[in-house]
Design a protein around this motif. Structure first.
Motif, PDB file in Angstrom:
ATOM      1  N   TRP A  35      -5.957   1.414  -6.381  1.00 55.63           N
ATOM      2  CA  TRP A  35      -6.789   0.986  -5.785  1.00 55.63           C
ATOM      3  C   TRP A  35      -7.054  -0.780  -6.787  1.00 55.63           C
ATOM      4  N   GLN A  88       0.502  -1.182   0.417  1.00 57.22           N
ATOM      5  CA  GLN A  88      -0.226  -0.108  -0.209  1.00 57.22           C
ATOM      6  C   GLN A  88       0.528   1.156  -0.036  1.00 57.22           C
ATOM      7  N   LYS A  89       2.307   1.124   1.046  1.00 52.54           N
ATOM      8  CA  LYS A  89       2.971   2.515   0.548  1.00 52.54           C
ATOM      9  C   LYS A  89       3.731   2.814  -0.702  1.00 52.54           C
ATOM     10  N   ILE A 147      -4.467  -2.262  -4.846  1.00 54.04           N
ATOM     11  CA  ILE A 147      -4.223  -2.955  -3.144  1.00 54.04           C
ATOM     12  C   ILE A 147      -6.008  -3.629  -2.845  1.00 54.04           C
ATOM     13  N   GLY A 205       0.158   3.681  -3.378  1.00 51.91           N
ATOM     14  CA  GLY A 205      -0.373   4.545  -3.121  1.00 51.91           C
ATOM     15  C   GLY A 205      -1.969   5.008  -2.862  1.00 51.91           C
ATOM     16  N   SER A 227      -5.838  -6.942  -0.790  1.00 54.64           N
ATOM     17  CA  SER A 227      -6.680  -7.039  -0.485  1.00 54.64           C
ATOM     18  C   SER A 227      -7.326  -8.340   0.132  1.00 54.64           C
TER      19      SER A 227
END
Length: 416
Positions: free
Chosen positions: A380, A373-374, A383, A377, A387
């Motif tokens: 989406w 995530q870092k 990410i 960023g 997830s």
């Protein structure tokens, strides 16, 4: 009859309420998976296509987006409120190149452009150059009519471009291998939607396979440790009478009230003294037995009839045999609740693995996800794909044990 009708109405209302609550609880999960299959953008702004070149710009600004391949010049014309570029090709393998800026063509459904040649065109060349400078040209057959605007759609197969890193494309070139005067407009990239490329990218490029393996080893070890050791500690608290029993149990419960942040430094120092930093032992040993597990198993053991122990004693069984052959087989629901809670707590733990590991090879999924995530960023879809990958084992574990969990909750609510 009236009572039954009234009860059935209450049951229907309860089912409706539960259904509504279930739907609302599933919204975050659904949104996560929906975002994970988006090629670019987010759930409320899905990018299904991207204009690579639009010749509405001035020639000065157009130079920041494209360049010519070969020794020729180009002109921008306007006709019927339509701006387009016209190139006069005199040599083979010349044309225009658009800056793709680290494009992954695996996400593309097809490459599209509008074209108007002055004669029939049977093929067009597409060249790709990656960020390392590797370059490959592929010829595509087309069938165009002269002096007429038409759309050309090309499916760019990554395997056709040899050693070019198609995941990191720097330039896309439109070239011609014959003398021709051709006008072009609206060079567009059409994305696949929905796409599962985000899952593939996350899995292959970010070591999530290793993170999943680490978390699986740690979580399974923690679950087995809690099932065995918490049950062993809970058994004498529930079935035996000895001096100081209640005081000892209160001490166990008191440790549950200590915030985990306070325990980090002592645990870190202990692991350092044992040379266990950045090892599986450091992530497994501190959570092999927990006060919550002891409390849960004690409460469940207490509701089992003591006559079972007495009958086993009469038959000649000792304490260990009663524990393993009588108590444990009857404690399936409680063990399921403890197992799933231990698994979720271990799988979702970020703080301790972050403190007790130093190498990339020992990261767990939560640490890997935080680092991912870092780095990504604002991406989406990637990410959310990461997830979803991290959350799938927890969902599977809950679905597998859901009947036992519900039985454990309902049994625990009754005092036998």
């Amino acid at each position: 009859m009236k009572k039954k009708t009234k009860m059935s109405k209450i049951t229907k209302v309860n089912l409706i309420i539960l259904s509504i609550l279930f739907i609302f609880s599933m919204i975050p999960l659904i949104m996560t998976f929906m975002t994970a299959v988006i090629p670019e953008g987010d759930l409320f702004n899905i990018t299904k296509e991207k204009t690579l070149l639009d010749f509405e710009l001035s020639k000065f600004f157009l130079k920041t987006k494209m360049k010519t391949i070969g020794t020729f010049d180009y002109d921008i014309f306007e006709e019927n409120d339509k701006k387009f570029i016209t190139v006069d090709i005199k040599e083979k393998n010349t044309g225009i190149s658009s800056f793709a800026r680290d494009l992954d063509i695996n996400y593309l459904r097809h490459f599209e452009l509008e074209i108007n040649p002055n004669k029939k065109l049977n093929n067009i060349l597409i060249g790709l150059k990656d960020i390392d400078g590797k370059y490959q040209i592929v010829s595509y057959k087309i069938n165009t009519k002269p002096n007429e605007w038409q759309k050309v759609k090309l499916e760019l197969n990554p395997e056709d471009f040899g050693e070019v890193d198609t995941k990191h494309t720097a330039e896309i070139q439109v070239l011609f291998d014959e003398e021709i005067k051709v006008s072009m407009d609206n060079v567009i990239l059409k994305y696949k939607f929905p796409t599962f490329m985000n899952f593939k990218t996350v899995w292959e490029e970010n070591d999530f396979g290793r993170y999943m393996l680490n978390s699986t080893i740690i979580s399974i070890s923690v679950v087995l440790g809690n099932l065995i050791f918490c049950s062993l500690v809970a058994y004498p608290f529930a079935r035996k009478d000895f001096k100081g029993k209640e005081i000892l149990f209160m001490i166990v419960l008191a440790t549950y009230m200590i915030p985990p942040q306070i325990k980090v430094i002592p645990i870190f120092i202990l692991m350092q003294k044992l040379n266990w930093i950045d090892t599986y032992q450091a992530l497994i040993m501190p959570t092999l037995v927990t006060p919550f597990g002891i409390f849960l198993m004690r409460q469940y053991f207490e509701q089992l009839p003591r006559e079972l122990d007495q009958a086993a004693y009469v038959d000649g069984a000792n304490d260990f045999q009663i524990f393993t052959k009588v108590i444990m087989p009857l404690s399936g629901p409680a063990l399921a609740v403890l197992g799933i809670n231990s698994f979720i707590a271990s799988w979702n733990d970020l703080y301790m693995p972050l403190v007790l590991t130093t190498s990339k090879e020992m990261r767990t999924v939560q640490v890997g996800l935080a680092m991912f995530q870092k780095i990504n960023g604002v991406k989406w879809p990637l990410i959310m794909a990461a997830s979803a990958i991290v959350g799938i084992p927890v969902i599977i574990a809950f679905l597998f044990f859901q009947k036992k969990i519900i039985a454990g909750i309902t049994d625990g609510a009754l005092k036998g």
